[in-house]
Design a protein around this motif. Structure first.
Motif, PDB file in Angstrom:
ATOM      1  N   ALA A   1       1.058  -1.096   0.004  1.00 43.21           N
ATOM      2  CA  ALA A   1      -0.099   0.100   0.034  1.00 43.21           C
ATOM      3  C   ALA A   1       0.805   1.000  -0.002  1.00 43.21           C
ATOM      4  N   LYS A   2       2.110   1.058   0.399  1.00 42.21           N
ATOM      5  CA  LYS A   2       3.097   2.033   0.653  1.00 42.21           C
ATOM      6  C   LYS A   2       4.357   1.749   0.367  1.00 42.21           C
ATOM      7  N   ILE A   3       5.073   2.205  -0.639  1.00 42.52           N
ATOM      8  CA  ILE A   3       6.483   1.812  -0.966  1.00 42.52           C
ATOM      9  C   ILE A   3       7.066   2.708  -2.130  1.00 42.52           C
ATOM     10  N   ASN A   4       8.147   3.139  -1.681  1.00 41.75           N
ATOM     11  CA  ASN A   4       8.873   4.004  -2.744  1.00 41.75           C
ATOM     12  C   ASN A   4       9.257   3.435  -4.059  1.00 41.75           C
ATOM     13  N   VAL A   5       9.579   4.436  -5.181  1.00 42.33           N
ATOM     14  CA  VAL A   5       9.643   3.729  -6.568  1.00 42.33           C
ATOM     15  C   VAL A   5      11.096   2.866  -6.451  1.00 42.33           C
ATOM     16  N   ARG A   6      12.047   3.422  -5.657  1.00 36.66           N
ATOM     17  CA  ARG A   6      13.353   2.675  -5.761  1.00 36.66           C
ATOM     18  C   ARG A   6      13.158   1.346  -5.507  1.00 36.66           C
ATOM     19  N   ILE A   7      12.556   1.064  -4.457  1.00 36.76           N
ATOM     20  CA  ILE A   7      12.405  -0.259  -3.815  1.00 36.76           C
ATOM     21  C   ILE A   7      11.333  -1.113  -4.637  1.00 36.76           C
ATOM     22  N   GLY A   8      10.200  -0.378  -5.015  1.00 30.28           N
ATOM     23  CA  GLY A   8       9.216  -1.172  -5.525  1.00 30.28           C
ATOM     24  C   GLY A   8       9.722  -1.443  -7.093  1.00 30.28           C
ATOM     25  N   PHE A   9      10.528  -0.987  -7.757  1.00 24.95           N
ATOM     26  CA  PHE A   9      10.902  -1.401  -9.098  1.00 24.95           C
ATOM     27  C   PHE A   9      12.395  -2.027  -9.003  1.00 24.95           C
ATOM     28  N   GLU A  10      12.800  -2.400  -7.893  1.00 22.98           N
ATOM     29  CA  GLU A  10      14.183  -3.131  -7.777  1.00 22.98           C
ATOM     30  C   GLU A  10      14.401  -4.381  -8.459  1.00 22.98           C
ATOM     31  N   ASN A  11      13.375  -4.973  -8.763  1.00 25.20           N
ATOM     32  CA  ASN A  11      13.323  -6.422  -9.347  1.00 25.20           C
ATOM     33  C   ASN A  11      13.522  -6.407 -10.961  1.00 25.20           C
ATOM     34  N   HIS A  12      13.479  -5.099 -11.445  1.00 29.28           N
ATOM     35  CA  HIS A  12      13.187  -4.727 -12.890  1.00 29.28           C
ATOM     36  C   HIS A  12      14.927  -4.099 -13.126  1.00 29.28           C
ATOM     37  N   PRO A  13      15.768  -4.603 -13.463  1.00 28.27           N
ATOM     38  CA  PRO A  13      17.054  -3.799 -13.728  1.00 28.27           C
ATOM     39  C   PRO A  13      16.767  -2.762 -14.847  1.00 28.27           C
ATOM     40  N   GLY A  14      17.380  -1.644 -14.738  1.00 29.46           N
ATOM     41  CA  GLY A  14      17.321  -0.830 -15.693  1.00 29.46           C
ATOM     42  C   GLY A  14      16.112   0.447 -15.243  1.00 29.46           C
ATOM     43  N   ALA A  15      15.291   0.137 -14.475  1.00 25.49           N
ATOM     44  CA  ALA A  15      14.026   0.717 -13.756  1.00 25.49           C
ATOM     45  C   ALA A  15      14.584   1.887 -13.269  1.00 25.49           C
ATOM     46  N   TRP A  16      14.994   1.879 -11.904  1.00 27.54           N
ATOM     47  CA  TRP A  16      15.239   2.984 -11.282  1.00 27.54           C
ATOM     48  C   TRP A  16      16.838   3.557 -11.472  1.00 27.54           C
ATOM     49  N   PRO A  17      17.034   4.540 -11.617  1.00 30.33           N
ATOM     50  CA  PRO A  17      16.294   5.815 -11.477  1.00 30.33           C
ATOM     51  C   PRO A  17      15.804   6.491 -12.999  1.00 30.33           C
ATOM     52  N   THR A  18      16.306   5.790 -14.032  1.00 31.70           N
ATOM     53  CA  THR A  18      16.318   6.497 -15.398  1.00 31.70           C
ATOM     54  C   THR A  18      15.375   5.827 -16.289  1.00 31.70           C
ATOM     55  N   GLY A  19      15.056   4.770 -16.140  1.00 31.22           N
ATOM     56  CA  GLY A  19      14.306   4.062 -16.587  1.00 31.22           C
ATOM     57  C   GLY A  19      12.654   3.962 -16.477  1.00 31.22           C
ATOM     58  N   VAL A  20      12.542   4.619 -15.592  1.00 30.89           N
ATOM     59  CA  VAL A  20      10.922   4.836 -15.335  1.00 30.89           C
ATOM     60  C   VAL A  20      10.332   6.249 -16.077  1.00 30.89           C
ATOM     61  N   ARG A  21       9.003   6.098 -16.249  1.00 27.15           N
ATOM     62  CA  ARG A  21       8.287   7.217 -16.943  1.00 27.15           C
ATOM     63  C   ARG A  21       7.029   7.524 -16.238  1.00 27.15           C
ATOM     64  N   TYR A  22       6.754   8.774 -15.879  1.00 26.16           N
ATOM     65  CA  TYR A  22       5.757   9.269 -15.210  1.00 26.16           C
ATOM     66  C   TYR A  22       4.633   9.865 -16.125  1.00 26.16           C
ATOM     67  N   TYR A  23       3.249   9.618 -16.086  1.00 23.88           N
ATOM     68  CA  TYR A  23       2.258  10.058 -16.513  1.00 23.88           C
ATOM     69  C   TYR A  23       1.141  10.434 -15.701  1.00 23.88           C
ATOM     70  N   VAL A  24       0.236  11.429 -15.984  1.00 23.33           N
ATOM     71  CA  VAL A  24      -0.725  12.141 -15.079  1.00 23.33           C
ATOM     72  C   VAL A  24      -2.237  11.982 -15.912  1.00 23.33           C
TER      73      VAL A  24
END
Length: 211
Positions: free
Chosen positions: A184-207
């Motif tokens: 329910a609450k987790i930051n992007v760095r830890i939440g995406f750590e199982n995906h090599p290349g995601a954090w910090p430059t591989g993720v994209r944000y949309y609104v």
């Protein structure tokens, strides 16, 4: 006397210099942000959309037997994101337009396409703005499209948070997400750590603004 005066001055100035480290990075959580957080929390992601079960994408409930070993029984980040978007009155690529397998990759490709723009999604340039928009009550996604189209990507929802600027810089926005483990609450760095290349430059944000 001068020494006592200097000590008093230092004591008064230290809290002021330390305050910015702990002040919210991205503005207060507005009433709309509070309503968004309440809706997201009401979905009980830590109990539903469980990994290694085939689930109904919209409810997160298992819809096959416990021994089912067919496709679609791994992780469900994209199904949770699609369900939350639907609950909030927003379209995000979902079944039946796309099956649950490799849906996060498909969502990342779709949201960046003309179809995503026509549906009301806009890119967000950086994570500070992403957290600010979530605090204001907008639906903000963070997505990672895996370069290997046969390997799952990942998607999470940025949830309102009054985290500090330092915490944002070190760990990224706060999210709610399904995955190998649901949070329910987790930051992007830890939440995406199982995906090599995601954090910090591989993720994209949309609104997407909410109705």
């Amino acid at each position: 006397m001068n020494v006592r005066f200097l000590a008093l001055a230092v004591a008064l100035l230290l809290p002021l210099s330390a305050a910015p480290q702990h002040a919210p990075c991205c503005g207060p959580i507005t009433p709309a942000g509070q309503r968004l957080a309440a809706t997201l929390d009401s979905m009980n992601v830590e109990s539903l959309w469980q990994a290694n079960e085939h689930i109904n994408w919209e409810t997160g409930q298992p819809d096959r037997g416990a021994n089912y070993e067919g496709p679609g029984n791994h992780t469900h980040c994209s199904a949770f994101a699609a369900s939350a978007a639907k609950r909030l009155g927003v379209y995000l690529l979902r079944p039946p337009e796309h099956g649950q397998q490799l849906l996060a990759n498909a969502q990342a490709e779709w949201i960046a396409s003309p179809a995503g723009r026509e549906a009301g999604w806009k890119p967000v340039a950086e994570m500070h703005k992403a957290q600010h928009l979530a605090n204001e009550g907008n639906l903000v996604l963070v997505l990672f499209q895996n370069p290997d189209k046969h390997t799952p990507g990942h998607v999470a929802i940025v949830r309102p948070s009054e985290k500090s600027a330092r915490a944002l810089e070190e760990n990224g926005p706060e999210t709610i997400q399904a995955g190998q483990h649901n949070h329910a609450k987790i930051n992007v760095r830890i939440g995406f750590e199982n995906h090599p290349g995601a954090w910090p430059t591989g993720v994209r944000y949309y609104v997407h603004s909410l109705p």
